[in-house]
Design a protein around this motif. Structure first.
Motif, PDB file in Angstrom:
ATOM      1  N   GLU A  51      -3.127  -9.881  -0.414  1.00  0.00           N
ATOM      2  CA  GLU A  51      -2.566  -8.817  -1.060  1.00  0.00           C
ATOM      3  C   GLU A  51      -1.418  -9.404  -1.627  1.00  0.00           C
ATOM      4  O   GLU A  51      -1.054  -9.197  -2.803  1.00  0.00           O
ATOM      5  CB  GLU A  51      -2.348  -7.745  -0.144  1.00  0.00           C
ATOM      6  CG  GLU A  51      -1.628  -6.611  -1.154  1.00  0.00           C
ATOM      7  CD  GLU A  51      -1.831  -5.243  -0.425  1.00  0.00           C
ATOM      8  OE1 GLU A  51      -1.506  -4.130  -0.949  1.00  0.00           O
ATOM      9  OE2 GLU A  51      -2.512  -5.003   0.697  1.00  0.00           O
TER      10      GLU A  51
ATOM     11  N   ASP B 242      -8.919  -4.050  -2.927  1.00  0.00           N
ATOM     12  CA  ASP B 242      -8.990  -4.872  -1.694  1.00  0.00           C
ATOM     13  C   ASP B 242     -10.162  -4.333  -1.049  1.00  0.00           C
ATOM     14  O   ASP B 242     -10.715  -3.351  -1.207  1.00  0.00           O
ATOM     15  CB  ASP B 242      -7.735  -4.403  -0.907  1.00  0.00           C
ATOM     16  CG  ASP B 242      -7.553  -5.586   0.414  1.00  0.00           C
ATOM     17  OD1 ASP B 242      -8.389  -6.692   0.491  1.00  0.00           O
ATOM     18  OD2 ASP B 242      -6.699  -5.255   1.231  1.00  0.00           O
ATOM     19  N   GLU B 243     -10.793  -5.458  -0.355  1.00  0.00           N
ATOM     20  CA  GLU B 243     -12.069  -5.199   0.340  1.00  0.00           C
ATOM     21  C   GLU B 243     -12.994  -4.570  -0.570  1.00  0.00           C
ATOM     22  O   GLU B 243     -13.987  -3.775  -0.248  1.00  0.00           O
ATOM     23  CB  GLU B 243     -11.995  -4.312   1.702  1.00  0.00           C
ATOM     24  CG  GLU B 243     -10.832  -4.639   2.783  1.00  0.00           C
ATOM     25  CD  GLU B 243     -11.015  -6.206   2.995  1.00  0.00           C
ATOM     26  OE1 GLU B 243     -12.246  -6.718   3.069  1.00  0.00           O
ATOM     27  OE2 GLU B 243     -10.285  -6.639   3.567  1.00  0.00           O
TER      28      GLU B 243
ATOM     29  N   SER C 240      -8.934 -12.156   7.333  1.00  0.00           N
ATOM     30  CA  SER C 240      -7.898 -11.081   7.355  1.00  0.00           C
ATOM     31  C   SER C 240      -6.412 -11.716   7.798  1.00  0.00           C
ATOM     32  O   SER C 240      -6.642 -12.726   8.786  1.00  0.00           O
ATOM     33  CB  SER C 240      -8.140 -10.195   8.444  1.00  0.00           C
ATOM     34  OG  SER C 240      -9.397  -9.325   7.887  1.00  0.00           O
TER      35      SER C 240
ATOM     36  N   ASN D  25      -7.244  -0.080  -0.892  1.00  0.00           N
ATOM     37  CA  ASN D  25      -8.229  -0.501   0.034  1.00  0.00           C
ATOM     38  C   ASN D  25      -9.424   0.000  -0.004  1.00  0.00           C
ATOM     39  O   ASN D  25      -9.783   1.016   0.697  1.00  0.00           O
ATOM     40  CB  ASN D  25      -7.481  -0.684   1.318  1.00  0.00           C
ATOM     41  CG  ASN D  25      -8.397  -1.557   2.428  1.00  0.00           C
ATOM     42  OD1 ASN D  25      -9.538  -1.548   2.413  1.00  0.00           O
ATOM     43  ND2 ASN D  25      -7.594  -1.940   3.279  1.00  0.00           N
TER      44      ASN D  25
ATOM     45  N   ARG E  30       0.903  -1.187   0.082  1.00  0.00           N
ATOM     46  CA  ARG E  30      -0.080  -0.119  -0.009  1.00  0.00           C
ATOM     47  C   ARG E  30       0.877   1.164  -0.018  1.00  0.00           C
ATOM     48  O   ARG E  30       0.726   2.191  -0.816  1.00  0.00           O
ATOM     49  CB  ARG E  30      -1.050  -0.020   1.347  1.00  0.00           C
ATOM     50  CG  ARG E  30      -1.432   1.247   1.678  1.00  0.00           C
ATOM     51  CD  ARG E  30      -2.686   1.767   0.484  1.00  0.00           C
ATOM     52  NE  ARG E  30      -3.206   2.978   0.681  1.00  0.00           N
ATOM     53  CZ  ARG E  30      -3.296   3.852  -0.124  1.00  0.00           C
ATOM     54  NH1 ARG E  30      -3.007   4.134  -1.120  1.00  0.00           N
ATOM     55  NH2 ARG E  30      -3.981   5.016   0.380  1.00  0.00           N
TER      56      ARG E  30
END
Length: 466
Positions: A183, A247-248, A178, A204, A113
Protein backbone atom coordinates in the motif's frame (compact mmCIF):
# COMPACT_ATOMS: atom_id res chain seq x y z
CA UNK A 1 -15.88 36.68 1.34
CA UNK A 2 -15.37 33.30 2.95
CA UNK A 3 -17.42 30.18 2.39
CA UNK A 4 -19.24 28.20 5.05
CA UNK A 5 -17.09 26.50 7.64
CA UNK A 6 -17.27 22.70 7.20
CA UNK A 7 -18.84 20.84 10.10
CA UNK A 8 -16.35 18.87 12.20
CA UNK A 9 -15.94 15.14 12.10
CA UNK A 10 -17.45 13.39 15.10
CA UNK A 11 -15.43 10.53 16.60
CA UNK A 12 -17.11 8.25 19.15
CA UNK A 13 -14.55 5.84 20.63
CA UNK A 14 -14.44 4.71 24.27
CA UNK A 15 -10.81 3.49 24.37
CA UNK A 16 -8.71 6.55 25.32
CA UNK A 17 -5.54 5.43 23.52
CA UNK A 18 -7.38 4.68 20.27
CA UNK A 19 -9.37 7.91 20.48
CA UNK A 20 -6.09 9.81 20.84
CA UNK A 21 -4.51 8.04 17.85
CA UNK A 22 -7.53 8.47 15.58
CA UNK A 23 -7.89 12.11 16.54
CA UNK A 24 -4.21 12.80 15.91
CA UNK A 25 -4.31 11.20 12.45
CA UNK A 26 -7.42 13.14 11.48
CA UNK A 27 -6.11 16.47 12.74
CA UNK A 28 -2.78 15.95 10.98
CA UNK A 29 -4.76 15.39 7.78
CA UNK A 30 -6.43 18.78 8.24
CA UNK A 31 -9.76 17.79 9.82
CA UNK A 32 -11.53 19.45 12.73
CA UNK A 33 -12.52 16.70 15.16
CA UNK A 34 -14.96 16.50 18.06
CA UNK A 35 -14.51 13.35 20.17
CA UNK A 36 -16.77 11.51 22.60
CA UNK A 37 -16.13 8.51 24.85
CA UNK A 38 -19.67 7.15 25.11
CA UNK A 39 -23.02 7.17 23.35
CA UNK A 40 -24.62 9.88 25.50
CA UNK A 41 -21.78 12.34 24.93
CA UNK A 42 -21.68 11.38 21.25
CA UNK A 43 -25.37 12.10 20.71
CA UNK A 44 -25.00 15.45 22.48
CA UNK A 45 -22.13 16.49 20.21
CA UNK A 46 -23.96 15.14 17.17
CA UNK A 47 -26.87 17.47 17.83
CA UNK A 48 -24.73 20.45 18.88
CA UNK A 49 -22.14 20.39 16.08
CA UNK A 50 -24.28 19.34 13.13
CA UNK A 51 -21.63 16.76 12.16
CA UNK A 52 -22.42 14.98 8.90
CA UNK A 53 -19.49 12.53 9.03
CA UNK A 54 -19.34 10.29 12.10
CA UNK A 55 -16.75 7.66 13.06
CA UNK A 56 -18.57 5.32 15.43
CA UNK A 57 -17.23 2.37 17.41
CA UNK A 58 -19.97 -0.25 17.63
CA UNK A 59 -18.91 -1.36 21.14
CA UNK A 60 -19.73 1.48 23.54
CA UNK A 61 -19.98 1.24 27.34
CA UNK A 62 -23.45 2.76 27.75
CA UNK A 63 -25.32 1.78 24.60
CA UNK A 64 -25.24 -0.39 21.49
CA UNK A 65 -23.44 1.43 18.67
CA UNK A 66 -25.90 0.16 16.06
CA UNK A 67 -28.80 1.75 17.97
CA UNK A 68 -26.85 5.01 18.14
CA UNK A 69 -26.32 4.96 14.38
CA UNK A 70 -30.01 4.34 13.71
CA UNK A 71 -30.96 7.29 15.93
CA UNK A 72 -28.48 9.55 14.11
CA UNK A 73 -29.81 8.56 10.69
CA UNK A 74 -33.38 9.10 11.88
CA UNK A 75 -32.46 12.64 12.98
CA UNK A 76 -30.32 13.47 9.91
CA UNK A 77 -30.59 10.92 7.08
CA UNK A 78 -27.76 12.63 5.15
CA UNK A 79 -25.24 11.66 7.87
CA UNK A 80 -22.35 9.49 6.68
CA UNK A 81 -21.53 7.01 9.46
CA UNK A 82 -18.27 5.03 9.32
CA UNK A 83 -18.57 2.19 11.82
CA UNK A 84 -15.52 0.72 13.54
CA UNK A 85 -15.49 -2.85 14.76
CA UNK A 86 -13.14 -5.64 15.81
CA UNK A 87 -12.38 -8.52 13.44
CA UNK A 88 -14.45 -10.92 15.55
CA UNK A 89 -17.51 -8.71 15.04
CA UNK A 90 -17.45 -8.51 11.23
CA UNK A 91 -21.08 -9.64 11.10
CA UNK A 92 -22.02 -6.55 13.09
CA UNK A 93 -20.33 -4.39 10.47
CA UNK A 94 -22.34 -6.08 7.72
CA UNK A 95 -25.52 -5.51 9.74
CA UNK A 96 -24.58 -1.85 10.12
CA UNK A 97 -24.00 -1.46 6.38
CA UNK A 98 -27.42 -2.90 5.69
CA UNK A 99 -28.89 -0.48 8.24
CA UNK A 100 -27.43 2.51 6.42
CA UNK A 101 -23.76 2.87 7.42
CA UNK A 102 -21.66 4.58 4.77
CA UNK A 103 -18.52 2.47 5.35
CA UNK A 104 -16.86 0.30 7.97
CA UNK A 105 -13.36 -0.26 9.32
CA UNK A 106 -12.20 -3.52 10.88
CA UNK A 107 -9.52 -3.21 13.57
CA UNK A 108 -6.61 -3.13 13.12
CA UNK A 109 -6.57 -0.83 10.08
CA UNK A 110 -3.81 1.37 8.72
CA UNK A 111 -3.72 5.14 8.29
CA UNK A 112 -4.21 5.08 4.52
CA UNK A 113 -7.38 2.96 4.76
CA UNK A 114 -8.61 5.15 7.64
CA UNK A 115 -8.13 8.45 5.81
CA UNK A 116 -9.43 6.94 2.56
CA UNK A 117 -12.72 6.03 4.25
CA UNK A 118 -13.02 9.53 5.72
CA UNK A 119 -12.17 11.14 2.37
CA UNK A 120 -14.83 9.03 0.67
CA UNK A 121 -17.44 9.99 3.26
CA UNK A 122 -16.44 13.66 3.17
CA UNK A 123 -16.62 13.66 -0.63
CA UNK A 124 -20.07 12.11 -0.46
CA UNK A 125 -21.30 14.94 1.77
CA UNK A 126 -19.93 17.62 -0.53
CA UNK A 127 -17.06 18.75 1.69
CA UNK A 128 -13.48 18.97 0.54
CA UNK A 129 -11.55 15.66 0.82
CA UNK A 130 -8.82 17.04 3.05
CA UNK A 131 -6.79 13.84 3.46
CA UNK A 132 -6.08 13.86 -0.29
CA UNK A 133 -5.22 17.57 -0.12
CA UNK A 134 -2.83 16.96 2.72
CA UNK A 135 -1.10 14.15 0.86
CA UNK A 136 -0.65 16.36 -2.17
CA UNK A 137 0.83 19.20 -0.09
CA UNK A 138 3.32 16.95 1.64
CA UNK A 139 4.44 15.07 -1.47
CA UNK A 140 8.03 16.06 -2.24
CA UNK A 141 9.77 15.38 -5.59
CA UNK A 142 11.68 12.45 -4.09
CA UNK A 143 8.73 11.07 -2.18
CA UNK A 144 9.72 7.50 -3.12
CA UNK A 145 12.86 7.66 -0.98
CA UNK A 146 10.80 8.98 1.95
CA UNK A 147 8.15 6.28 1.69
CA UNK A 148 10.58 3.35 1.47
CA UNK A 149 13.26 3.03 4.10
CA UNK A 150 16.20 0.93 2.94
CA UNK A 151 19.11 1.19 0.53
CA UNK A 152 19.38 -2.45 -0.61
CA UNK A 153 19.67 -3.23 -4.31
CA UNK A 154 16.20 -4.80 -4.24
CA UNK A 155 14.62 -1.62 -2.91
CA UNK A 156 16.59 0.60 -5.27
CA UNK A 157 15.09 -1.34 -8.18
CA UNK A 158 11.59 -0.79 -6.78
CA UNK A 159 12.26 2.92 -6.30
CA UNK A 160 13.56 3.28 -9.85
CA UNK A 161 10.47 1.58 -11.27
CA UNK A 162 8.10 3.79 -9.29
CA UNK A 163 9.87 6.98 -10.37
CA UNK A 164 9.64 5.85 -13.98
CA UNK A 165 5.97 4.89 -13.94
CA UNK A 166 4.50 7.46 -11.54
CA UNK A 167 4.07 10.17 -14.17
CA UNK A 168 2.16 7.95 -16.60
CA UNK A 169 -1.42 6.68 -16.65
CA UNK A 170 -0.27 3.05 -16.82
CA UNK A 171 -1.88 0.61 -14.40
CA UNK A 172 0.55 -0.62 -11.73
CA UNK A 173 0.19 -4.17 -10.38
CA UNK A 174 2.00 -4.65 -7.06
CA UNK A 175 2.80 -8.11 -5.72
CA UNK A 176 4.51 -9.23 -2.55
CA UNK A 177 4.01 -10.93 0.79
CA UNK A 178 1.85 -9.39 3.51
CA UNK A 179 3.67 -6.63 5.36
CA UNK A 180 6.13 -5.74 2.58
CA UNK A 181 4.62 -2.29 1.97
CA UNK A 182 2.37 -2.77 -1.07
CA UNK A 183 0.00 0.00 0.00
CA UNK A 184 2.92 2.37 0.65
CA UNK A 185 4.10 1.56 -2.86
CA UNK A 186 0.68 2.57 -4.19
CA UNK A 187 0.81 5.80 -2.19
CA UNK A 188 4.25 6.55 -3.66
CA UNK A 189 2.96 6.03 -7.21
CA UNK A 190 0.11 8.44 -6.51
CA UNK A 191 2.20 11.03 -4.68
CA UNK A 192 4.82 11.09 -7.43
CA UNK A 193 2.25 11.56 -10.19
CA UNK A 194 0.48 14.61 -11.67
CA UNK A 195 -2.58 13.31 -9.79
CA UNK A 196 -1.04 13.96 -6.37
CA UNK A 197 -3.48 16.84 -5.87
CA UNK A 198 -6.44 14.50 -6.35
CA UNK A 199 -7.84 11.85 -4.00
CA UNK A 200 -6.15 8.56 -3.15
CA UNK A 201 -8.88 6.02 -2.39
CA UNK A 202 -7.87 2.62 -1.02
CA UNK A 203 -10.20 -0.38 -1.01
CA UNK A 204 -9.32 -3.79 0.41
CA UNK A 205 -11.22 -6.30 -1.72
CA UNK A 206 -10.50 -9.08 0.77
CA UNK A 207 -11.82 -7.25 3.85
CA UNK A 208 -15.28 -6.38 2.49
CA UNK A 209 -18.03 -9.02 2.26
CA UNK A 210 -18.67 -9.94 -1.35
CA UNK A 211 -22.34 -8.91 -1.19
CA UNK A 212 -21.26 -5.37 -0.26
CA UNK A 213 -18.22 -5.05 -2.51
CA UNK A 214 -20.06 -3.88 -5.63
CA UNK A 215 -21.67 -1.05 -3.66
CA UNK A 216 -18.27 -0.14 -2.18
CA UNK A 217 -16.62 0.05 -5.61
CA UNK A 218 -19.39 1.54 -7.73
CA UNK A 219 -21.83 2.99 -5.18
CA UNK A 220 -25.60 2.67 -5.02
CA UNK A 221 -28.75 4.74 -5.30
CA UNK A 222 -31.28 5.26 -2.55
CA UNK A 223 -33.82 2.44 -2.52
CA UNK A 224 -31.81 0.17 -4.81
CA UNK A 225 -31.84 -2.58 -2.17
CA UNK A 226 -33.01 -3.12 1.40
CA UNK A 227 -31.05 -0.79 3.69
CA UNK A 228 -30.05 1.67 0.94
CA UNK A 229 -31.63 4.66 2.69
CA UNK A 230 -29.50 7.22 0.84
CA UNK A 231 -27.28 7.53 -2.21
CA UNK A 232 -23.74 6.24 -1.71
CA UNK A 233 -20.77 7.32 -3.76
CA UNK A 234 -18.55 4.35 -4.62
CA UNK A 235 -14.77 4.30 -4.41
CA UNK A 236 -14.38 4.57 -8.19
CA UNK A 237 -16.33 7.84 -8.33
CA UNK A 238 -14.66 9.14 -5.16
CA UNK A 239 -11.27 8.63 -6.84
CA UNK A 240 -12.22 10.77 -9.86
CA UNK A 241 -9.19 12.88 -10.77
CA UNK A 242 -6.94 10.74 -8.58
CA UNK A 243 -5.95 7.14 -7.90
CA UNK A 244 -8.03 4.09 -6.96
CA UNK A 245 -6.02 1.45 -5.10
CA UNK A 246 -7.57 -2.02 -5.16
CA UNK A 247 -5.77 -4.11 -2.57
CA UNK A 248 -6.05 -7.92 -2.55
CA UNK A 249 -7.50 -7.75 -6.07
CA UNK A 250 -7.38 -11.54 -6.49
CA UNK A 251 -10.04 -11.91 -3.77
CA UNK A 252 -12.65 -10.11 -5.90
CA UNK A 253 -15.68 -12.20 -6.83
CA UNK A 254 -15.88 -13.27 -10.52
CA UNK A 255 -19.09 -11.30 -11.15
CA UNK A 256 -17.49 -8.10 -9.93
CA UNK A 257 -14.34 -8.83 -11.97
CA UNK A 258 -16.55 -8.60 -15.07
CA UNK A 259 -17.86 -5.20 -14.01
CA UNK A 260 -14.37 -3.99 -13.16
CA UNK A 261 -13.18 -5.00 -16.64
CA UNK A 262 -16.05 -3.03 -18.17
CA UNK A 263 -15.10 -0.04 -16.01
CA UNK A 264 -11.49 -0.23 -17.23
CA UNK A 265 -12.64 -0.41 -20.84
CA UNK A 266 -15.17 2.43 -20.69
CA UNK A 267 -13.99 4.63 -17.78
CA UNK A 268 -17.61 4.83 -16.63
CA UNK A 269 -19.26 3.82 -13.36
CA UNK A 270 -22.88 2.90 -12.85
CA UNK A 271 -24.01 2.73 -9.21
CA UNK A 272 -26.35 -0.07 -8.19
CA UNK A 273 -29.86 1.11 -9.11
CA UNK A 274 -28.67 3.95 -11.37
CA UNK A 275 -30.15 4.36 -14.86
CA UNK A 276 -27.17 6.01 -16.54
CA UNK A 277 -23.41 5.56 -16.17
CA UNK A 278 -21.06 8.39 -15.26
CA UNK A 279 -17.68 9.11 -16.84
CA UNK A 280 -14.72 9.30 -14.43
CA UNK A 281 -10.98 9.88 -14.78
CA UNK A 282 -9.25 7.38 -12.51
CA UNK A 283 -5.83 5.75 -12.44
CA UNK A 284 -5.86 2.15 -11.18
CA UNK A 285 -3.20 0.66 -8.91
CA UNK A 286 -3.82 -2.84 -7.60
CA UNK A 287 -2.03 -5.31 -5.34
CA UNK A 288 -2.13 -8.89 -4.13
CA UNK A 289 -0.10 -11.16 -1.86
CA UNK A 290 -0.92 -14.10 -4.15
CA UNK A 291 0.60 -15.12 -7.47
CA UNK A 292 -1.88 -13.55 -9.93
CA UNK A 293 -0.80 -15.80 -12.80
CA UNK A 294 -1.52 -18.81 -10.60
CA UNK A 295 -4.95 -17.38 -9.74
CA UNK A 296 -5.64 -17.13 -13.49
CA UNK A 297 -4.49 -20.72 -14.03
CA UNK A 298 -6.85 -21.93 -11.30
CA UNK A 299 -9.75 -20.05 -12.85
CA UNK A 300 -10.11 -17.73 -9.85
CA UNK A 301 -9.15 -14.55 -11.74
CA UNK A 302 -10.23 -13.56 -15.25
CA UNK A 303 -7.41 -13.82 -17.76
CA UNK A 304 -8.56 -10.79 -19.76
CA UNK A 305 -8.73 -8.69 -16.57
CA UNK A 306 -5.27 -9.91 -15.56
CA UNK A 307 -3.75 -8.73 -18.84
CA UNK A 308 -5.65 -5.45 -18.61
CA UNK A 309 -4.22 -4.76 -15.13
CA UNK A 310 -0.77 -6.35 -15.37
CA UNK A 311 0.82 -3.46 -17.30
CA UNK A 312 3.67 -2.40 -15.01
CA UNK A 313 4.40 -5.08 -12.40
CA UNK A 314 6.20 -4.09 -9.19
CA UNK A 315 7.28 -6.86 -6.83
CA UNK A 316 7.87 -5.80 -3.22
CA UNK A 317 10.72 -7.96 -1.88
CA UNK A 318 10.44 -9.78 1.43
CA UNK A 319 12.47 -8.24 4.24
CA UNK A 320 14.64 -11.37 4.53
CA UNK A 321 15.86 -10.62 0.99
CA UNK A 322 16.82 -7.01 1.72
CA UNK A 323 20.06 -7.45 3.65
CA UNK A 324 20.89 -4.55 5.98
CA UNK A 325 17.56 -2.80 5.39
CA UNK A 326 16.17 -4.38 8.56
CA UNK A 327 18.74 -2.48 10.65
CA UNK A 328 17.96 0.80 8.92
CA UNK A 329 14.22 0.29 9.38
CA UNK A 330 14.62 -0.61 13.06
CA UNK A 331 16.80 2.42 13.81
CA UNK A 332 14.51 4.91 12.08
CA UNK A 333 11.41 3.34 13.68
CA UNK A 334 13.00 3.50 17.14
CA UNK A 335 13.76 7.21 16.73
CA UNK A 336 10.28 7.99 15.42
CA UNK A 337 8.29 5.97 17.97
CA UNK A 338 10.40 7.28 20.85
CA UNK A 339 9.67 10.83 19.75
CA UNK A 340 5.94 10.07 19.54
CA UNK A 341 5.91 8.52 23.03
CA UNK A 342 8.14 11.21 24.55
CA UNK A 343 10.94 8.80 25.48
CA UNK A 344 14.69 8.71 24.95
CA UNK A 345 16.39 5.62 23.50
CA UNK A 346 20.09 5.28 22.68
CA UNK A 347 20.03 2.76 19.86
CA UNK A 348 20.45 -1.03 19.88
CA UNK A 349 23.01 -3.35 21.43
CA UNK A 350 25.09 -5.11 18.73
CA UNK A 351 23.59 -8.45 19.80
CA UNK A 352 20.10 -7.17 19.02
CA UNK A 353 21.05 -5.97 15.54
CA UNK A 354 22.83 -9.26 14.87
CA UNK A 355 19.64 -11.13 15.79
CA UNK A 356 17.59 -8.82 13.57
CA UNK A 357 19.87 -9.66 10.64
CA UNK A 358 19.46 -13.41 11.17
CA UNK A 359 15.70 -13.61 11.68
CA UNK A 360 13.40 -14.54 8.79
CA UNK A 361 10.79 -11.86 9.64
CA UNK A 362 7.72 -13.67 8.23
CA UNK A 363 5.64 -10.53 8.92
CA UNK A 364 8.14 -8.39 6.99
CA UNK A 365 8.36 -4.64 7.64
CA UNK A 366 5.05 -4.59 9.52
CA UNK A 367 6.45 -7.11 12.01
CA UNK A 368 9.59 -5.03 12.60
CA UNK A 369 7.54 -1.91 13.24
CA UNK A 370 5.32 -3.79 15.71
CA UNK A 371 8.38 -5.10 17.56
CA UNK A 372 9.93 -1.63 17.85
CA UNK A 373 6.62 -0.12 18.96
CA UNK A 374 6.36 -2.83 21.64
CA UNK A 375 9.86 -1.97 22.92
CA UNK A 376 9.18 1.76 23.08
CA UNK A 377 5.81 1.41 24.81
CA UNK A 378 6.94 -1.10 27.44
CA UNK A 379 10.33 0.42 28.39
CA UNK A 380 11.26 3.89 29.64
CA UNK A 381 14.31 4.32 27.41
CA UNK A 382 18.02 3.61 27.28
CA UNK A 383 19.79 1.17 25.00
CA UNK A 384 17.73 -1.68 23.55
CA UNK A 385 18.98 -5.05 24.80
CA UNK A 386 17.97 -8.63 24.01
CA UNK A 387 16.02 -8.75 27.29
CA UNK A 388 13.77 -5.92 26.05
CA UNK A 389 12.61 -7.82 22.97
CA UNK A 390 9.16 -9.46 22.96
CA UNK A 391 9.23 -13.08 24.15
CA UNK A 392 7.95 -14.34 20.79
CA UNK A 393 10.91 -12.74 19.00
CA UNK A 394 13.46 -14.14 21.45
CA UNK A 395 12.05 -17.63 20.86
CA UNK A 396 12.08 -17.27 17.06
CA UNK A 397 14.56 -19.51 15.30
CA UNK A 398 17.16 -17.55 13.30
CA UNK A 399 17.38 -18.50 9.65
CA UNK A 400 20.81 -18.37 8.04
CA UNK A 401 22.00 -19.98 4.81
CA UNK A 402 20.23 -22.98 3.34
CA UNK A 403 17.23 -24.38 5.14
CA UNK A 404 18.27 -27.40 7.26
CA UNK A 405 16.88 -30.71 6.07
CA UNK A 406 14.48 -32.48 8.42
CA UNK A 407 15.23 -35.94 9.69
CA UNK A 408 13.88 -38.27 7.03
CA UNK A 409 12.63 -40.62 9.72
CA UNK A 410 11.06 -37.88 11.81
CA UNK A 411 7.93 -37.40 9.73
CA UNK A 412 5.73 -34.56 10.92
CA UNK A 413 7.62 -34.29 14.21
CA UNK A 414 10.65 -32.97 12.35
CA UNK A 415 8.59 -30.01 11.10
CA UNK A 416 7.00 -28.99 14.39
CA UNK A 417 8.57 -25.83 15.73
CA UNK A 418 9.64 -24.54 12.33
CA UNK A 419 8.16 -21.43 10.71
CA UNK A 420 5.84 -21.76 7.71
CA UNK A 421 8.52 -20.08 5.59
CA UNK A 422 11.01 -22.81 6.51
CA UNK A 423 8.50 -25.61 5.92
CA UNK A 424 7.59 -24.16 2.52
CA UNK A 425 11.25 -24.06 1.52
CA UNK A 426 11.90 -27.60 2.72
CA UNK A 427 8.92 -28.97 0.78
CA UNK A 428 9.79 -27.12 -2.43
CA UNK A 429 13.48 -28.10 -2.36
CA UNK A 430 12.71 -31.75 -1.56
CA UNK A 431 10.06 -31.94 -4.32
CA UNK A 432 12.53 -30.53 -6.85
CA UNK A 433 15.17 -33.02 -5.71
CA UNK A 434 12.75 -35.96 -6.05
CA UNK A 435 11.91 -34.84 -9.59
CA UNK A 436 15.51 -34.86 -10.80
CA UNK A 437 16.01 -31.15 -10.27
CA UNK A 438 13.18 -30.22 -12.67
CA UNK A 439 11.26 -27.14 -11.57
CA UNK A 440 8.40 -27.66 -14.09
CA UNK A 441 7.86 -31.23 -12.82
CA UNK A 442 7.96 -30.08 -9.19
CA UNK A 443 5.49 -27.31 -10.06
CA UNK A 444 3.01 -29.86 -11.40
CA UNK A 445 3.33 -31.96 -8.23
CA UNK A 446 2.86 -28.92 -5.96
CA UNK A 447 0.15 -27.39 -8.18
CA UNK A 448 2.09 -24.15 -8.46
CA UNK A 449 3.23 -22.21 -11.49
CA UNK A 450 6.92 -22.68 -12.37
CA UNK A 451 7.38 -18.89 -12.19
CA UNK A 452 6.38 -18.97 -8.51
CA UNK A 453 9.04 -21.58 -7.74
CA UNK A 454 11.71 -19.82 -9.80
CA UNK A 455 11.02 -16.58 -7.93
CA UNK A 456 11.25 -18.31 -4.54
CA UNK A 457 14.52 -20.04 -5.50
CA UNK A 458 15.94 -16.72 -6.62
CA UNK A 459 14.91 -15.20 -3.30
CA UNK A 460 16.73 -17.99 -1.46
CA UNK A 461 19.89 -17.38 -3.50
CA UNK A 462 19.64 -20.73 -5.34
CA UNK A 463 20.11 -21.31 -9.09
CA UNK A 464 17.62 -23.81 -10.50
CA UNK A 465 18.34 -26.14 -13.36
CA UNK A 466 16.88 -24.90 -16.66
Amino acid sequence: MTGPVPSPLLLIEDTPSLQMVYRSVLQTAGHTVQAASNAAEGMRLFQETGAVTVLLDLMLPDRDGLAVMREMLALRPETRVIVITANASINRAVEAMRAGAHDFLVKPFDEVRFLGAVANASGATGTLPKPAQKRAVTAEPDVVAEVFIGSSAAMRRVQTTIRSVAGSMATVFITGESGTGKELCAVAVHAGSPRAGGPFIALNCGAIPQDLLESEVFGHMKGSFTGAISDKQGAAAAADGGTLFLDEICEMAPALQTKLLRFLQTSTVQPVGAVRPRKVNVRIVCATNRDPAEAVRRGEFREDLYYRLFVVPVHMPALRDRGEDVVEIAEIALERFAREEGRQFDGFDPEVLDLFRRLSWPGNVRQVLNVIRNIVVLHPGGRVTLAMLPDSLQRAEPVTGAAPKPDATGGLDSLIGRSMAEIERLVIEETIARNGGSVPKAARVLELSPSTIYRKLEGWGLKPQL
